[in-house]
Structure formats: C-alpha cells, structure tokens
Design a protein around this motif. Structure first.
Motif, mmCIF file in Angstrom:
data_model
loop_
_atom_site.group_PDB
_atom_site.id
_atom_site.type_symbol
_atom_site.label_atom_id
_atom_site.label_comp_id
_atom_site.label_asym_id
_atom_site.label_seq_id
_atom_site.Cartn_x
_atom_site.Cartn_y
_atom_site.Cartn_z
ATOM 1 N N ALA A 3 0.787 -0.971 0.140
ATOM 2 C CA ALA A 3 -0.006 0.012 -0.061
ATOM 3 C C ALA A 3 0.872 1.281 -0.222
ATOM 4 O O ALA A 3 0.415 2.277 -0.744
ATOM 5 C CB ALA A 3 -0.895 0.016 1.024
ATOM 6 N N ASP A 77 -3.144 -0.590 6.560
ATOM 7 C CA ASP A 77 -3.892 0.431 6.163
ATOM 8 C C ASP A 77 -5.892 -0.285 5.747
ATOM 9 O O ASP A 77 -6.061 0.268 5.564
ATOM 10 C CB ASP A 77 -3.836 0.076 4.579
ATOM 11 C CG ASP A 77 -3.894 0.515 3.101
ATOM 12 O OD1 ASP A 77 -4.691 1.883 3.084
ATOM 13 O OD2 ASP A 77 -4.894 -0.600 2.396
ATOM 14 N N THR A 81 -9.080 1.275 6.718
ATOM 15 C CA THR A 81 -10.468 0.937 5.314
ATOM 16 C C THR A 81 -10.809 0.215 6.271
ATOM 17 O O THR A 81 -12.352 0.363 5.478
ATOM 18 C CB THR A 81 -9.411 0.827 3.868
ATOM 19 O OG1 THR A 81 -9.011 -0.407 3.950
ATOM 20 C CG2 THR A 81 -8.350 1.920 4.031
ATOM 21 N N ALA A 122 -5.260 8.672 3.057
ATOM 22 C CA ALA A 122 -4.914 8.245 2.383
ATOM 23 C C ALA A 122 -4.836 8.368 0.658
ATOM 24 O O ALA A 122 -3.452 8.033 0.018
ATOM 25 C CB ALA A 122 -4.922 6.059 2.032
ATOM 26 N N VAL A 127 -1.494 6.821 -1.670
ATOM 27 C CA VAL A 127 -1.487 4.810 -0.861
ATOM 28 C C VAL A 127 -2.792 4.204 -1.981
ATOM 29 O O VAL A 127 -3.375 4.825 -2.310
ATOM 30 C CB VAL A 127 -1.982 4.937 0.651
ATOM 31 C CG1 VAL A 127 -2.143 4.217 1.058
ATOM 32 C CG2 VAL A 127 -1.003 6.015 1.297
ATOM 33 N N THR A 129 -4.799 1.457 -1.947
ATOM 34 C CA THR A 129 -5.434 0.560 -1.351
ATOM 35 C C THR A 129 -5.993 -0.418 -2.205
ATOM 36 O O THR A 129 -6.401 -0.287 -3.066
ATOM 37 C CB THR A 129 -6.785 1.854 -0.735
ATOM 38 O OG1 THR A 129 -6.056 2.520 0.283
ATOM 39 C CG2 THR A 129 -7.124 0.289 0.763
#
Length: 131
Positions: A3, A77, A81, A122, A127, A129
């Motif tokens: 990530a 992460d 999330t 993020a 990032v 994800t």
C-alpha cells in the motif's frame, strides 16, 4: 503490491491521522484524563508513532506507553479502511498488542473518527489501497 511506496509516505499519512484525532478536544481530554499513551510499531516500512495527550512523535527513543500495537503498514491500511476488523486482526496475529486488554477496549472506540478520515488522507498521499 504494498500500500505504501515509502517510509516517508507511511509516516506522513499515519502521523496526520493521529494529529487530526488529537485536534478533537474530547479525544485529547480522554487520552489525558485516562493517561493513555500508545506506541504504534509499524513494519514494511518500519517506523514508530508515539501518541499521547502531548501529541504525535515519530521514532525517537522509546517512551513508556500504556499500550503498544504492532502491525505492518499493509495491515494498518486494511484496518483503517475497514477491510480488516480489529478483533480478527488480533485473533489472527496480524496485530499484536502489549498492554491491558481493558485499555485496548477503552481505546479502540476513540479511534472511530480516524476510520472516517483515513481513506481521504491515504488517497491524497497516493496510497495504493487493495480492493
């Protein structure tokens, strides 16, 4: 694919996340009044965040803390999330916690606003994800 592409990216996202939480007067008051301090030990990439009523500190010498929570940045992460639930992460060993179970139970609900803010932080930091 991880990530986070760099240590700097991970440090930026997670330190911002906890700084936002500490801006909330109620969160800071509970952390202060309950003398809660947490050391988040992140791996892949490696760094530590120390969170208490005085703020968020990255790395540095270890400070005494009420709780220590260790996980990979990918696990963090997934947790923030909502793809991974804390009880499942602890039960499967993806998250390791040192400290009082009662303190953990007390601390986790305080993090609710972070779950709402993390996806935007993020995404803004680039990032990647997983779905």
């Amino acid at each position: 694919m991880p990530a986070f592409t760099s240590r700097e990216q991970a440090v930026s996202v997670f330190s911002q996340l906890f700084e936002i939480l500490l801006e909330d007067g109620a969160f800071r008051a509970i952390i202060r009044d309950e003398a809660l301090s947490v050391r988040f030990v992140h791996t892949k990439p490696d760094f530590e965040l120390h969170v208490d009523a005085d703020g968020v500190r990255v790395d540095g010498p270890p400070a005494p803390t009420t709780l220590a929570i260790k996980m990979s940045c990918d696990t963090a992460d997934a947790l923030w999330t909502g793809r991974l639930l804390m009880p499942i992460a602890v039960a499967t060993g993806k998250i390791r916690i040192k400290g009082s179970v009662a303190r953990v139970i007390e601390f986790v609900p305080l993090l609710r606003p972070a779950f709402d803010r993390y996806p935007a932080l993020a995404a803004a930091a680039g990032v990647t994800t997983a779905a």
